[in-house]
Design an enzyme around this catalytic site. Structure first.
Site, PDB file in Angstrom:
ATOM      1  CG  LEU A   1      38.769   2.195  47.011  1.00 14.68           C
ATOM      2  CD1 LEU A   1      38.973   1.808  45.547  1.00 14.68           C
ATOM      3  CD2 LEU A   1      37.699   1.325  47.632  1.00 14.68           C
ATOM      4  CG  ASP A   2      40.703  -0.687  53.267  1.00 17.62           C
ATOM      5  OD1 ASP A   2      40.934   0.434  53.763  1.00 17.62           O
ATOM      6  OD2 ASP A   2      39.832  -1.467  53.697  1.00 17.62           O
TER       7      ASP A   2
END
Length: 306
Positions: A46-47
């Site tokens: 995930l960013d």
């Protein structure tokens, strides 16, 4: 002489509610330390801006991360209309601004259904971890370089407009692996004629797992400080849970012996082609994942340590 691994030999999956401003690898290493686990791996990054469901695999579960890497995912995305950024999210520099027209929710919903639902093509963002000639794209982007990238096919199973107020749009997205929500929002903004970028992103589902069963990093830290790493084991899901979408096949003692030594099994099996969770018939012990290609021949794919 083989070097002994430090830490506890624990196996399972922890469903973490990832906080913002942490990288996926950063929380992985923190959780590994909290559990004092020998091995750990995540199932798709995930960013740092994003929050929500991040399944982390410990011990023998790390052998099966690819089954979640391939899984569908669901997100809630918040977008700001009227601005595009170089990273396609709020962490980047604004590259374009445009007045936001008066938008009718019903018309936006039609656009989402007709142009952005189903099988679509996306050009991956330059600020991503994809590699070109051995270098990550975001590293090239930070050097001011731009690479022409080919569109990639992805599937948007559902795309729902949750709200549209002034310059803020909220979307619920259910998509295939490899989908960039930042790119999706940027493309939608372009189609609306005003541009858009992500300001908040939360993953709500990953394969069969839901955010409802996730635990926060702060909760894990508090429990570990109070009661030690063993207290965290109650949050672990089993390898069976990780592979719950695969059908089960049980093997006799002789078949178990062959399969566990990496040999194919065929005698007495009548199986359709596909992948299976494989267990020992007598003990119920999980042995690994096998695949039948033809003629009911069960080939070992991934085995757990005996």
């Amino acid at each position: 002489m083989a070097r002994r691994r430090k830490g506890r030999a624990i196996d399972g999956v922890i469903l973490l509610d990832k906080p913002s401003d942490w990288s996926s690898n950063g929380v992985l290493q923190k959780v590994r330390w909290l559990f004092q686990a020998q091995k750990a791996g995540h199932t798709g990054a995930l960013d740092p801006l994003a929050t929500g469901l991040l399944p982390l695999c410990l011990g023998e579960a790390t052998k099966f991360t690819r089954f979640l890497l391939e899984a569908d995912k669901a997100y809630r995305a918040v977008a700001k209309l009227g601005e595009r950024t170089d990273t396609l999210d709020a962490e980047g520099e604004v590259t374009e601004t445009c007045p936001v027209p008066e938008l009718d929710s019903a018309e936006v919903e039609v656009l989402l259904a007709e142009r952005f639902t189903g099988d679509i093509a996306q050009i991956p963002p330059m600020y991503s971890a994809l590699k070109r000639d051995g270098k990550k794209l975001y590293e090239l982007a930070r050097e001011g370089k731009h690479i022409e990238l080919e569109p990639r096919p992805v599937t948007i199973f559902s795309l729902r407009l949750v709200s549209l107020v002034d310059d803020e749009m909220v979307l619920d997205v259910h998509c295939s692996k490899g989908t960039y929500i930042r790119t999706l929002v940027d493309d939608i903004g372009q189609a609306l004629g005003c541009g858009a970028h992500i300001t908040a992103l939360r993953r709500t589902k990953h394969g069969q797992f839901s955010l409802d069963n996730a635990v926060t990093l702060d909760a894990l830290i508090s429990e570990q400080e109070a009661d030690g790493p063993e207290a965290l084991d109650r949050h672990l899901f089993s390898l069976d849970d990780l592979l719950a979408e695969l059908p089960v096949i049980t093997l006799t003692e002789g078949q178990t012996r062959r399969f566990s030594h990496g040999n194919p099994v065929s005698d007495g099996l009548e199986l359709k082609p596909g992948q299976y969770r494989v267990k020992d018939d007598e003990s119920g012990r999980f042995l690994g994942v096998g695949e039948v290609v033809s003629d009911s021949l069960l080939q070992p794919l991934r085995l757990v340590a005996s």
